[in-house]
Design a protein around this motif. Structure first.
Motif, short mmCIF file in Angstrom:
data_model
loop_
_atom_site.label_atom_id
_atom_site.label_comp_id
_atom_site.label_asym_id
_atom_site.label_seq_id
_atom_site.Cartn_x
_atom_site.Cartn_y
_atom_site.Cartn_z
N GLN A 529 7.80 18.60 -32.59
CA GLN A 529 8.65 19.37 -31.68
C GLN A 529 9.05 20.70 -32.32
O GLN A 529 9.08 20.82 -33.54
CB GLN A 529 9.93 18.57 -31.39
CG GLN A 529 9.69 17.23 -30.72
CD GLN A 529 9.60 17.38 -29.21
OE1 GLN A 529 10.46 17.94 -28.57
NE2 GLN A 529 8.50 16.88 -28.64
N CYS A 530 9.38 21.64 -31.44
CA CYS A 530 9.91 22.91 -31.93
C CYS A 530 11.27 22.66 -32.56
O CYS A 530 12.02 21.81 -32.10
CB CYS A 530 10.04 23.89 -30.77
SG CYS A 530 10.90 25.40 -31.23
N ALA A 531 11.57 23.40 -33.62
CA ALA A 531 12.85 23.23 -34.27
C ALA A 531 13.99 23.74 -33.40
O ALA A 531 15.15 23.36 -33.57
CB ALA A 531 12.85 23.96 -35.61
N ASN A 532 13.67 24.62 -32.45
CA ASN A 532 14.72 25.25 -31.63
C ASN A 532 14.79 24.72 -30.21
O ASN A 532 15.76 24.97 -29.52
CB ASN A 532 14.49 26.76 -31.53
CG ASN A 532 14.28 27.40 -32.88
OD1 ASN A 532 14.89 26.97 -33.86
ND2 ASN A 532 13.44 28.41 -32.92
N CYS A 533 13.70 24.08 -29.75
CA CYS A 533 13.63 23.70 -28.34
C CYS A 533 13.18 22.25 -28.24
O CYS A 533 12.46 21.76 -29.10
CB CYS A 533 12.60 24.55 -27.58
SG CYS A 533 12.67 26.31 -27.93
N SER A 534 13.56 21.59 -27.13
CA SER A 534 13.05 20.23 -26.95
C SER A 534 11.71 20.29 -26.22
O SER A 534 11.60 19.99 -25.04
CB SER A 534 14.06 19.38 -26.17
OG SER A 534 14.62 20.10 -25.11
N GLU A 547 2.64 26.87 -32.50
CA GLU A 547 3.56 27.85 -31.90
C GLU A 547 4.35 27.20 -30.78
O GLU A 547 3.84 26.34 -30.07
CB GLU A 547 2.77 29.02 -31.30
CG GLU A 547 2.06 29.85 -32.34
CD GLU A 547 1.30 31.03 -31.73
OE1 GLU A 547 1.45 31.28 -30.53
OE2 GLU A 547 0.55 31.66 -32.48
N CYS A 548 5.58 27.65 -30.63
CA CYS A 548 6.37 27.21 -29.48
C CYS A 548 6.22 28.28 -28.40
O CYS A 548 6.50 29.44 -28.65
CB CYS A 548 7.84 27.07 -29.84
SG CYS A 548 8.89 26.81 -28.39
N HIS A 549 5.78 27.88 -27.22
CA HIS A 549 5.56 28.87 -26.16
C HIS A 549 6.86 29.26 -25.46
O HIS A 549 6.86 30.12 -24.60
CB HIS A 549 4.53 28.35 -25.16
CG HIS A 549 3.14 28.36 -25.71
ND1 HIS A 549 2.05 27.94 -25.00
CD2 HIS A 549 2.66 28.78 -26.91
CE1 HIS A 549 0.95 28.08 -25.75
NE2 HIS A 549 1.30 28.57 -26.90
N TYR A 550 7.94 28.65 -25.86
CA TYR A 550 9.22 29.01 -25.25
C TYR A 550 10.02 29.97 -26.09
O TYR A 550 10.62 30.89 -25.58
CB TYR A 550 10.05 27.76 -24.96
CG TYR A 550 9.53 27.01 -23.76
CD1 TYR A 550 10.12 27.19 -22.50
CD2 TYR A 550 8.44 26.15 -23.85
CE1 TYR A 550 9.64 26.53 -21.40
CE2 TYR A 550 7.95 25.48 -22.75
CZ TYR A 550 8.55 25.68 -21.52
OH TYR A 550 8.06 25.03 -20.42
N CYS A 551 10.03 29.75 -27.42
CA CYS A 551 10.86 30.63 -28.24
C CYS A 551 10.03 31.44 -29.23
O CYS A 551 10.55 32.31 -29.91
CB CYS A 551 11.92 29.83 -29.00
SG CYS A 551 11.25 28.85 -30.35
N GLY A 552 8.72 31.14 -29.33
CA GLY A 552 7.87 31.93 -30.21
C GLY A 552 7.91 31.51 -31.67
O GLY A 552 7.26 32.12 -32.50
N SER A 553 8.65 30.47 -32.00
CA SER A 553 8.71 30.08 -33.41
C SER A 553 7.38 29.46 -33.85
O SER A 553 6.61 28.99 -33.01
CB SER A 553 9.85 29.09 -33.64
OG SER A 553 9.50 27.83 -33.13
N ILE A 554 7.13 29.48 -35.14
CA ILE A 554 5.86 28.95 -35.64
C ILE A 554 6.09 27.93 -36.75
O ILE A 554 7.12 27.94 -37.41
CB ILE A 554 4.94 30.07 -36.15
CG1 ILE A 554 5.68 30.97 -37.12
CG2 ILE A 554 4.39 30.88 -35.01
CD1 ILE A 554 4.84 32.11 -37.62
ZN ZN Z 1 10.89 26.77 -29.32
#
Ligand code: ZN
Ligand code: ADP
Ligand code: ZN
Length: 815
Positions: A529-534, A547-554
């Motif tokens: 999972q993304c560290a910032n988003c569920s 990559e997270c397609h919601y917040c852009g984190s990698i």
């Molecule tokens: Zn995210």
């Protein structure tokens, strides 16, 4: 009397404007719509004057404007009105609304110039000869003469003396004797150097801090950038860029600054069709609307390939011929290329020009285009969502092509819907609005069916071409036969092979980008999972990261499961990158390219791929939704949809509508030339009505069925919705505030409105924030608006931060 105060909208997330004093020297010069520099807390901000006022609120200390940035207001009175409507209707922070309406702030310098009009020149000559009757003062007439002597142009700027008063200047402008233009300087340079990230395999650990920053900027945050902008944003030296270019980490090219000199245009010839009978009938109805000279909305419901573009172009032409301007909105950047080119070929020479506005332009290009429109140098604008704010004056026609598209909805503050704003803008400007689609949204078709909009229908393709034959590929059967789960079924594989042997082209669509959209552990079942988003992370193979397609984190690609340390990590769910790889494997000789947001970030990249495909230099084009609509490729005989039903499983009442629209649009890409087309839709739910109706390309059947469902469930168009999200990085705050807000909402439930929630939002965490949600439903939109503005006041009283409560009026997604 001149006003000594003004209310300024500032780019801060607050729902109010701020009052500032107007310094003596600028009084009478400043108008609503002008940008100003003002002190705000400890900073200086660029704001826009929303109104001039003679009174200031009492009891507060009023500070003065530091600088007036525009002599010509950047925004016209109509656009200010529109901005205020948006702030009110969508309950959006007013400063953020105006920020979205203004051109990007760039380092380019603006030069102001007074230019005499033909009327101004004639008048000045007559006055000198003593034959002009006028109530202008001698000084004003003298000023016109002085400008005429300087070849009709006079530079004005902070340094140069004006030779007249600002009031006089404005009076002369209103009389139509002169224009004040703001010209973007630096015209001598025709091209600019654009820099892009090149290396796919540079391991992150070998890069220095600065290099990583550059990669972030060029790959994730912004895409390729003009060199000066890159230097500024990354705060780096030119020498570093030169070195990285030499090392092959970056690539660069020269791009033309002036869009009129787009190499994409050269050699292009307009098809120049005469309208057929059906097109003629639609066009005449549109003309009849112009004759009325008043606001009205028409829906052009034309099947794919019925020649809607041709009707748009004539309507724009007619609008220009009436001395008015026209705005054409399209749902995707890629579509601005085709329609932009057609418009330039039609209108570029005869009228003053066409501007194109979208987010893949660099800030400099966008600012340039924006000012060309503002100065009246371009009278036709083609653009995506935010082009609805293009500073055209004397607007006569607004076209919204593919009006049902979700990309018209902005999913961040200000959360407006481009199509709806286009209609409101047309209404404010007394212009005509024309919505076009093969698959109108339920809301729009309902409005047409009940007479609110005028319905124009084009039921057949041009030249009696048949609609493509659509076939369903039942993936359950495919599995039974092949015992494989491949995104390319046997039927699709054979069809592509056939296409290649006939030397025609194939489009293959998949709805996700990246390589795999889930990374799972076979031992414990956890997904990364993304560290910032569920939300789960998407694997991008060529960049070798998640990559997270919601917040852009990698994240790095895990070698072992982050939860249980097992080595059995596997990648699941194909994306476009994977599909491309498979196709290359299965068809080694074929010329294949991929188009999605990972491969196309700039106009040039779009042009290269789409141009190559249209020109026959490619056999197969793989892509996401962005290829599904609007394009007119003549040699495409096969369209494959890899997973038609993935959108059906979303917890969303619009899922069926979206699926139907997408499939019908996709089917519309095949068989547009002289060759017949075939469409293959792969699915696990072949029985679903959205898929069945799409196969028959029967819009009305779908509409009736879906409308019935919406009525039963009290969903739009029978009710209005608002989604209210309460969010905070701290879970307890999000819970506390949503409980508090519920004390305001609960007593209202049942009084003309249904209130659901608070409940945890489907996307329970996004960009590090926890999210709770209320869903409001009412048959009357005014009830919602009233209730929500009450809620905003309640939040203020209860000291719930304004940024913690997000209102999404008419939401498209309830995630
Ligand atoms: Zn995210
Ligand atoms: P739509 O947007 O309705 O799907 P387009 O506007 O892209 O359709 O037109 C489909 C194709 O038909 C285009 O290649 C266009 O050049 C061509 N076309 C349009 N009008 C005519 C006409 N009157 N006669 C012949 N071809 C036409
Ligand atoms: Zn595990």
């Amino acid at each position: 009397m001149t006003d000594s105060f003004c209310n300024v909208a500032l780019p801060v997330p607050l729902r109010t404007t701020f009052t500032y004093g107007v310094p003596e020297a600028t009084r009478g010069q400043l108008q609503a719509g002008s940008r100003v520099l003002v002190p705000f807390r400890k900073k200086t901000l660029v704001g826009v004057v929303v109104e001039m006022t003679s009174a200031a609120p009492e009891g507060t200390q009023i500070r003065e404007i530091s600088k007036v940035l525009d002599l010509v207001p950047a925004l016209s009175p109509k656009l200010i009105e529109l901005g205020q409507w948006i702030a009110g209707y969508y309950l959006a922070p007013v400063g953020e609304v105006f920020r979205a309406m203004l051109p990007p702030v760039t380092e380019i310098a603006l030069k102001r110039q007074v230019v005499l009009t033909e009327a101004g020149k004639t008048f000045a000559k007559q006055w000198k000869e003593g034959s002009a009757l006028t109530d202008l003062s001698g000084a004003e007439a003298e000023f016109l003469w002085k400008v005429l002597e300087k070849k009709g142009e006079l530079a004005i700027g902070p340094g140069s003396k004006l030779g007249t008063t600002p009031e006089s200047l404005q009076r002369l402008q209103r009389r139509g004797y002169l224009e004040i233009r703001e010209i973007v300087q630096g015209r001598k340079r025709k091209t600019q150097k654009v820099v892009a990230w090149k290396s796919a395999n540079a391991a992150a650990e070998e890069l220095g801090e600065k290099e990583k920053r550059i990669r972030e900027l060029l790959q994730t945050e912004r895409g390729p950038l003009p060199l000066p902008q890159l230097l500024k944003l990354a705060k780096i030296s030119r020498a570093l860029i030169e070195r990285m270019l030499r090392d092959g980490l970056l690539e660069s090219w020269e791009e033309s600054i002036d869009p009129a000199e787009d190499p994409f245009d050269s050699g292009y010839e307009l098809p120049g069709h005469t309208l057929n009978e059906t097109q003629e009938r639609a066009f005449n109805a549109i003309r009849a609307r112009f004759e009325l000279g008043e606001f009205g909305v028409q829906l052009l419901h034309g099947v794919t390939g019925s020649g809607k573009t041709e009707v748009y172009l004539r309507s724009v032409q007619d609008t220009l011929a009436r001395g008015k301007t026209a705005l054409v909105l399209v749902p995707e950047i890629a579509l601005t290329l085709w329609i932009g080119r057609q418009c330039r070929a039609w209108f570029g020479a005869r009228f003053e020009g066409v501007a194109v506005l979208h987010s893949a332009l660099s800030d400099v290009e966008r600012a340039r285009e924006w000012w060309r429109v503002r100065n009246g140098q371009a009278r036709v604008v083609v653009g995506t969502r935010s082009a609805v704010f293009a500073p055209l004056e004397n607007l006569g026609l607004v076209i919204v092509d593919e009006e049902q598209e979700g990309s018209y909805k902005q999913e961040e503050t200000p959360r407006y819907h481009g199509r709806d704003v286009a209609i409101v803008r047309a209404k404010l400007e007394n212009a005509a609005a024309l919505l076009g689609s093969a698959t109108p949204s339920l809301e729009t078709y309902h409005n047409a069916a009940n007479g609110k909009y005028e319905l124009l229908t084009m039921a057949a393709r041009v030249e009696n071409r048949s609609l493509a034959a659509v076939e369903i590929v039942d993936l359950r059967q495919d599995f039974q036969q092949t015992h494989k789960t491949s995104p390319i079924s046997k039927v699709l594989h054979d069809a592509i092979a056939e296409c290649l042997s006939f030397q025609t082209q194939a489009l293959v669509l998949i709805n996700r980008r990246g390589y795999s959209w889930s990374v799972l552990c076979r031992s414990c079942g956890a997904s990364v999972q993304c560290a910032n988003c569920s939300i789960s992370m998407t694997y991008h193979k060529s960049r070798n990261r998640l990559e997270c397609h919601y917040c852009g984190s990698i994240q790095m690609v895990p070698k072992v499961c982050p939860k249980c340390d097992s080595k059995y990590v596997y990648f699941f769910g194909e994306g476009s990158e994977h599909l491309e790889e498979l196709l290359r494997k299965e068809f080694p000789g074929a010329r294949i390219a991929r188009l999605d947001r990972d491969t196309a970030r700039t106009k040039r990249q779009y042009q290269e791929t789409l141009g190559a495909f249209a020109g026959g230099a490619l056999d197969i084009l793989v892509g996401t939704q962005m290829l599904a609509k609007g394009h007119d490729f003549q040699r495409v005989t096969l369209v494959g949809v890899v997973s038609a039903d993935s959108s059906l499983s979303l917890p969303d009442f619009r899922a069926a509508e979206r699926t139907f629209q997408l499939l019908t649009q996709v089917a519309g890409r095949a068989g547009r030339g002289d060759l017949p087309g075939r469409v293959l839709i792969q699915t696990y739910y072949p029985e679903h009505y959205a898929i069945q109706d799409a196969v028959r390309q029967d819009y009305l059947a779908f509409y009736e069925r879906e409308l019935h469902f919406r009525r039963m469930m009290a969903y739009p168009p029978f009710t209005s919705l608002a989604n209210v999200i309460v969010r905070d990085a701290k879970l307890e705050n999000a819970i506390r505030w949503s409980r508090r807000l519920s004390e305001y909402f609960s007593p209202q439930d049942g009084k003309g409105v249904r209130i659901l929630g608070p409940a945890s939002a489907p996307l329970a965490r996004l960009k590090k924030e926890h999210r709770y949600q209320f869903l409001l439903k009412s048959p009357k939109r005014s009830v919602l608006t009233k209730l929500l503005s009450g809620a905003m006041a309640f939040c203020e009283k209860e000291e719930i931060p304004q940024t913690a409560v997000v209102v999404d009026m008419d939401p498209l997604s309830l995630m």
